[in-house]
Design a protein around this motif. Structure first.
Motif, short mmCIF file in Angstrom:
data_model
loop_
_atom_site.label_atom_id
_atom_site.label_comp_id
_atom_site.label_asym_id
_atom_site.label_seq_id
_atom_site.Cartn_x
_atom_site.Cartn_y
_atom_site.Cartn_z
N ASN A 35 36.92 36.37 41.76
CA ASN A 35 35.61 36.71 41.60
C ASN A 35 34.61 35.97 41.96
O ASN A 35 35.13 34.57 42.74
N HIS A 61 36.12 42.16 41.33
CA HIS A 61 35.12 42.42 40.22
C HIS A 61 35.74 42.88 38.76
O HIS A 61 36.77 43.49 38.88
N SER A 93 38.04 46.29 42.45
CA SER A 93 37.27 46.32 41.50
C SER A 93 37.86 46.87 40.19
O SER A 93 38.67 48.18 40.48
#
Length: 273
Positions: A35, A61, A93
């Protein structure tokens, strides 16, 4: 086709960025999946050490967690824009929530697609417990709605949720594999998302199921003349890694487990690499 192996920052946060990136480089990894740090000083250190060791960066993410959907949507947008502006190779993500409605999760997926198109950074959505993609059937609905939706396949989560090796869900699994752009080579089993050590003979069945799925992903990319396929060796720390009672020592060495996975797949796909 070139296969590039990545190591996650997750599980290695006890190391400084300098020590971590040097260790990753010496182990033969092409890059790091991590991240974007909120602290600007740490950001500078991360990018400096990645560049110094000639390592690529996959943006990750996972932070957006608030249960209020409108707040969640705003926070998701802020985090994704910060990630794309930092120019990762692409973004993996963990998107949405399993308790959000189909329409709410769809808004998040559409937002990610809009940001991706505007900036030109691909955003893949990880198959992950607790997210919109927490199981096969839930994920299939979104894949059918969005033909351009691309996944980071981590089927260890689905084994845990389904309490099986997905033998009775092959059609949906095939659909997910067709949409897989990146994958995590963690081995799950019907009782959890991570076996304690994939080298142990008692986990051969679990490993073999995952290898079959990964083989199909690799072969599909090969047939489609992809230039590169990325794989992150993502066995994780406690509570993914079991610990001995009282001592709280890990059952297996996390770094060595991930390195075993990298070496295993490098050998398995050596004719391609």
């Amino acid at each position: 086709m070139k296969i590039k192996f990545f190591i996650p920052r997750w599980g290695n946060r006890h190391l400084s960025w300098a020590d971590f990136t040097l260790k990753a480089k010496e182990a033969g990894y092409a890059g790091v999946e991590a991240n974007l740090p909120v602290d600007e000083i740490e950001q500078e250190e991360m990018f400096e050490q990645l560049q110094l060791n000639d390592l690529s960066w996959i943006g990750q993410h996972f932070e957006t967690a608030t249960p209020n959907f409108e707040e969640h949507l705003q926070q998701y947008e802020v985090r994704l824009k910060a990630l794309v502006n930092a120019k990762p190779l692409f973004i993996n993500s963990q998107t949405g929530k399993d308790y959000f409605s189909f329409e709410q999760n769809s808004r998040l997926i559409e937002l990610a697609a809009k940001i991706s198109e505007e900036v030109g950074v691909a955003i893949y959505h990880e198959t992950h417990r607790g997210k919109f993609s927490f199981c096969t059937t839930a994920t299939a609905s979104y894949l059918q709605k969005y033909p351009d939706l691309q996944l980071t396949a981590d089927f260890s989560h689905w084994c845990c949720v389904a309490e099986s090796y997905l033998q009775d869900q092959q059609e949906i699994l095939n659909l997910a594999i067709e949409r897989t752009a990146h994958f995590h080579c963690r081995v799950g089993y019907p009782g959890g998302p991570q076996v304690n050590n994939p080298t142990a003979p008692e986990w051969k069945e679990a490993l073999d199921f995952h290898l079959q799925w990964w083989d199909v992903i690799v072969n599909r990319h090969l047939v489609e003349n992809a230039t590169t396929l990325t794989i992150t060796c993502e066995f994780g720390p406690y509570p993914y890694m079991p610990q001995f009672p009282f001592s709280q020592k890990d059952v297996s060495d996390l770094w060595n487990v991930n390195l075993f996975m990298k070496n295993l797949l490098e050998k398995r796909y050596s004719a391609i690499i």
